[in-house]
Design a protein around this motif. Structure first.
Motif, PDB file in Angstrom:
ATOM      1  N   TYR A 164       0.845  -1.191   0.000  1.00 44.06           N
ATOM      2  CA  TYR A 164       0.000   0.000   0.000  1.00 44.06           C
ATOM      3  C   TYR A 164       0.878   1.238   0.000  1.00 44.06           C
ATOM      4  N   TYR A 165       0.370   2.305  -0.598  1.00 41.46           N
ATOM      5  CA  TYR A 165       1.128   3.548  -0.732  1.00 41.46           C
ATOM      6  C   TYR A 165       0.697   4.547   0.326  1.00 41.46           C
ATOM      7  N   ARG A 166       1.681   5.213   0.889  1.00 43.63           N
ATOM      8  CA  ARG A 166       1.457   6.242   1.898  1.00 43.63           C
ATOM      9  C   ARG A 166       2.293   7.461   1.534  1.00 43.63           C
ATOM     10  N   PRO A 167       1.775   8.667   1.738  1.00 39.33           N
ATOM     11  CA  PRO A 167       2.577   9.869   1.459  1.00 39.33           C
ATOM     12  C   PRO A 167       3.699  10.012   2.477  1.00 39.33           C
ATOM     13  N   GLU A 168       4.823  10.515   2.036  1.00 36.78           N
ATOM     14  CA  GLU A 168       5.953  10.714   2.946  1.00 36.78           C
ATOM     15  C   GLU A 168       5.660  11.798   3.973  1.00 36.78           C
ATOM     16  N   THR A 169       4.752  12.712   3.629  1.00 38.40           N
ATOM     17  CA  THR A 169       4.392  13.791   4.546  1.00 38.40           C
ATOM     18  C   THR A 169       2.978  13.582   5.077  1.00 38.40           C
ATOM     19  N   ALA A 170       2.809  13.767   6.378  1.00 41.10           N
ATOM     20  CA  ALA A 170       1.496  13.608   6.998  1.00 41.10           C
ATOM     21  C   ALA A 170       0.579  14.780   6.682  1.00 41.10           C
ATOM     22  N   ALA A 171       1.123  15.837   6.068  1.00 45.13           N
ATOM     23  CA  ALA A 171       0.336  17.036   5.785  1.00 45.13           C
ATOM     24  C   ALA A 171      -0.721  16.808   4.719  1.00 45.13           C
ATOM     25  N   VAL A 172      -0.615  15.694   3.984  1.00 42.21           N
ATOM     26  CA  VAL A 172      -1.588  15.419   2.917  1.00 42.21           C
ATOM     27  C   VAL A 172      -3.014  15.409   3.455  1.00 42.21           C
ATOM     28  N   SER A 173      -3.218  14.786   4.599  1.00 37.90           N
ATOM     29  CA  SER A 173      -4.559  14.678   5.144  1.00 37.90           C
ATOM     30  C   SER A 173      -5.083  16.001   5.681  1.00 37.90           C
ATOM     31  N   GLU A 174      -4.216  17.012   5.755  1.00 39.12           N
ATOM     32  CA  GLU A 174      -4.628  18.321   6.252  1.00 39.12           C
ATOM     33  C   GLU A 174      -4.934  19.296   5.114  1.00 39.12           C
ATOM     34  N   VAL A 175      -4.787  18.841   3.858  1.00 40.78           N
ATOM     35  CA  VAL A 175      -4.996  19.748   2.726  1.00 40.78           C
ATOM     36  C   VAL A 175      -6.252  19.380   1.952  1.00 40.78           C
TER      37      VAL A 175
END
Length: 315
Positions: free
Chosen positions: A56-67
């Motif tokens: 599964y793919y995950r973004p390197e930055t957790a900020a994705v879910s905040e945008v």
């Protein structure tokens, strides 16, 4: 073999029914990989792996879910490129549809929403005009982006739990985008989610602001409480309870409609229910045209009697 990328938003403690359906659909089309914008626990990931998902793919930055949607669309585009996916499957919520649209622009790919059936050649059947018509269509670009209506595909039985491998990928977030500034936990009702419920008791304008009898009946049956747009717009119940063309699509074993006229917009969200029981004072109400059982009467008299009888019988 075609690679199918399934986007699972807002992971919970375990896989929801709609998520199992979309993973099953993906497995029937090719090799499935998953994109997760948010953190997921071990039990959830084991559930994903039980459907044959190896990574599964995950973004390197957790900020994705905040945008909000812009960040998730950017992440999903990066996941498509990293996986080489030819098919992307998403849910059919409003947010998912917007993500699909933004993803289509980024990849110059075709998008089909409201999919209720899909052939092996990716010819999709979708509902239009509040479910009054069905249309067959097919994406002609290299990547097909499809949003899938819940309760349209069977969720096959999962295999043994298996933890897929995490693949972090870099994501370039858009500079101009709406961001989450705060979160408030939704109160827990103890009732099942509308999309998961086997029994739904729904109210409309006829409840006149009083959902008490509907909630008591739903609790007696172990079901969920839904509503028409008129009831949610009036502020009588939260908007997440709305069922219909501009709300959620449900397909429970039993759907009890109380004080809802049954306009075409409402039918679009519930007409695939296995058994429909309608209660309305107006004998000419359109809801009786699709109901399996109809009761012409006052819901404030009928529902308490039904609740008492159910409790007496211990159903």
């Amino acid at each position: 073999m075609t690679t199918v990328l399934v986007f699972l938003d807002h992971p919970g403690a375990s896989l929801a029914k709609s998520e199992r359906e979309i993973l099953s659909l993906g497995a029937s089309l090719g090799e499935v990989v998953v994109a997760l914008a948010d953190e997921a626990g071990p039990a959830y990931l084991d559930g994903v792996g039980s459907y044959g998902v190896r990574e599964y793919y995950r973004p390197e930055t957790a900020a994705v879910s905040e945008v909000l949607v812009a960040g998730k669309a950017a992440f999903l585009a990066a996941a498509v490129r990293a996986s080489g996916a030819g098919v992307v499957l998403l849910g059919n919520a409003y947010e998912s549809k917007e993500i699909a649209a933004r993803l289509g622009v980024r990849l110059e790919a075709g998008v089909i929403t409201d999919v209720v059936a899909l052939d092996s050649d990716l010819t999709a059947t979708k509902s239009d005009f509040a479910g009054s018509y069905t249309v067959e269509c097919r994406v002609t670009t290299d990547v097909s982006i499809l949003t899938v209506k819940p309760n349209s595909f069977e969720a096959v039985e999962a295999g043994p739990p298996s933890s897929p491998r995490e693949v972090p990928i870099p994501v370039e977030l858009p500079l101009a985008a709406a961001r989450v500034t705060g979160r408030v936990d939704k109160p827990v009702s103890g009732r099942p989610d509308l999309s998961e419920a086997r029994v739904i008791v729904a109210g409309g304008r006829g409840v006149n602001g009083n959902f008490g009898p509907l909630e008591e009946l739903a609790d007696a049956l172990g079901g969920a409480v839904g509503a028409s747009r008129a009831a949610t717009d009036a502020g009588w119940i939260e908007h997440s309870a709305q069922i219909g063309q501009t709300g959620k699509t449900v397909s429970p074993q039993l759907y009890i409609s109380a004080g809802i006229s049954g306009a075409i917009q409402q039918k679009a969200g519930m007409q695939t229910s296995k058994v429909i029981v309608a209660i309305n004072k107006d004998a000419d109400s359109p809801v009786f045209e699709i109901a399996d059982f109809g009761i012409v009467g006052d819901l404030f008299t009928v529902l308490p009697q039904a609740t008492d009888e159910i409790r007496k019988r211990g159903l």
